[in-house]
Enzyme design. Structure first.
Site, PDB file in Angstrom:
ATOM      1  N   SER A 102       0.822  -1.203   0.000  1.00  0.00           N
ATOM      2  CA  SER A 102       0.000   0.000   0.000  1.00  0.00           C
ATOM      3  C   SER A 102       0.867   1.268   0.000  1.00  0.00           C
ATOM      4  CB  SER A 102      -0.953  -0.069   1.201  1.00  0.00           C
ATOM      5  OG  SER A 102      -1.934   0.903   1.114  1.00  0.00           O
ATOM      6  N   ASP A 152     -10.384  -3.818  -5.121  1.00  0.00           N
ATOM      7  CA  ASP A 152      -9.661  -2.899  -4.236  1.00  0.00           C
ATOM      8  C   ASP A 152     -10.165  -1.481  -4.500  1.00  0.00           C
ATOM      9  OD1 ASP A 152      -7.828  -1.298  -2.898  1.00  0.00           O
ATOM     10  OD2 ASP A 152      -6.140  -2.622  -3.332  1.00  0.00           O
ATOM     11  N   HIS A 183      -8.404  -4.528  -0.625  1.00  0.00           N
ATOM     12  CA  HIS A 183      -7.080  -3.946  -0.418  1.00  0.00           C
ATOM     13  C   HIS A 183      -6.163  -4.844   0.420  1.00  0.00           C
ATOM     14  CE1 HIS A 183      -4.367  -0.598  -0.690  1.00  0.00           C
ATOM     15  NE2 HIS A 183      -4.314  -0.406   0.615  1.00  0.00           N
TER      16      HIS A 183
HETATM   17  C1  MLT Z   1      -1.419   6.006  -0.090  1.00  0.00           C
HETATM   18  O1  MLT Z   1      -1.791   7.013   0.481  1.00  0.00           O
HETATM   19  O2  MLT Z   1      -0.239   5.707  -0.263  1.00  0.00           O
HETATM   20  C2  MLT Z   1      -2.484   5.091  -0.604  1.00  0.00           C
HETATM   21  O3  MLT Z   1      -3.706   5.716  -0.556  1.00  0.00           O
HETATM   22  C3  MLT Z   1      -2.528   3.809   0.119  1.00  0.00           C
HETATM   23  C4  MLT Z   1      -2.749   4.021   1.585  1.00  0.00           C
HETATM   24  O4  MLT Z   1      -3.901   4.064   2.011  1.00  0.00           O
HETATM   25  O5  MLT Z   1      -1.779   4.101   2.291  1.00  0.00           O
END
Ligand code: MLT
Length: 207
Positions: A102, A152, A183
């Site tokens: 992520s 996701d 996700h």
């Molecule tokens: C981010 O902010 O890098 C993406 O939205 C994934 C997350 O939720 O961290």
């Protein structure tokens, strides 16, 4: 940067560099690393940014909307830290495979978008396109694994396909593994990443 370094028992294996998701720590992906590359040295980083107390690798303005200036600054910060850590711990700076989930996958993506040869390979669990409208450095032959979920809501299938196209366009050898979930990083996705790693970098068998 706050981090954990664990020396490996297989000097020929690449060092894994781990990047957690939002709200995680440098401890989160250690189990995954042991599964992907048993016996490999591990450098696991904690993101330097806090969002309501949750560590991240760069700031965002809203869900899915990145603070580009901070992203560029933090990308260089990680890049420089890898040089420092290699000198301090004595691992080969040119033999690193990045593993992230992520937000952690997104900072890896940004490293690949800004620096040629930041890594020898990358495992991106649920990444997005870190930046658009820039020319990528040459990534000829760079093996990249992307794990994605068809449902996701954060890292949508379109983001996955765009990222695949951009990295492939720069010459990377991209494998996309689809799960039918959201996700989360599922055990079957972790298993697919392990097989991909064994295929490209050798197995964990120390014989
Ligand atoms: C981010 O902010 O890098 C993406 O939205 C994934 C997350 O939720 O961290």
């Amino acid at each position: 940067m706050k981090h954990i370094y664990q020396q490996g028992s297989r000097p020929e294996a690449p060092t894994l560099v781990l990047f957690h998701g939002t709200g995680g720590t440098e401890h989160d992906l250690l189990g995954l690393a042991g599964r992907i590359a048993p016996g490999a040295a591990v450098l696991s980083l904690r993101g330097n940014v806090l969002e309501n107390g949750m560590p991240r690798f760069f700031r965002r303005l809203a869900e899915g909307v990145f603070d580009e200036e901070d992203l560029i600054f933090r990308t260089k910060e990680v890049y420089d830290f890898l040089d420092e850590a290699a000198a301090k711990y004595g691992f080969d700076r040119n033999h690193l495979v990045a593993v992230g989930y992520s937000n952690g996958a997104n900072i890896i993506g940004s490293l690949l978008f800004h620096y040629a040869r930041a890594f020898r390979g990358a495992i991106l669990h649920h990444p997005m396109v870190p930046r658009r409208g820039i020319e990528l450095p040459d990534a000829s032959g760079l093996p990249v694994f992307i794990g994605a979920g068809k449902n996701d809501p954060i890292c949508t299938p379109q983001e996955t396909e765009d990222l695949q196209a951009l990295l492939s366009g720069a010459g990377a050898d991209v494998t996309v593994h689809w799960e039918s979930y959201g996700h989360q990083l599922t055990p079957s996705e972790a298993a697919a990443a392990s097989s991909w790693f064994a295929e490209h970098f050798g197995g964990g068998d120390s014989r």
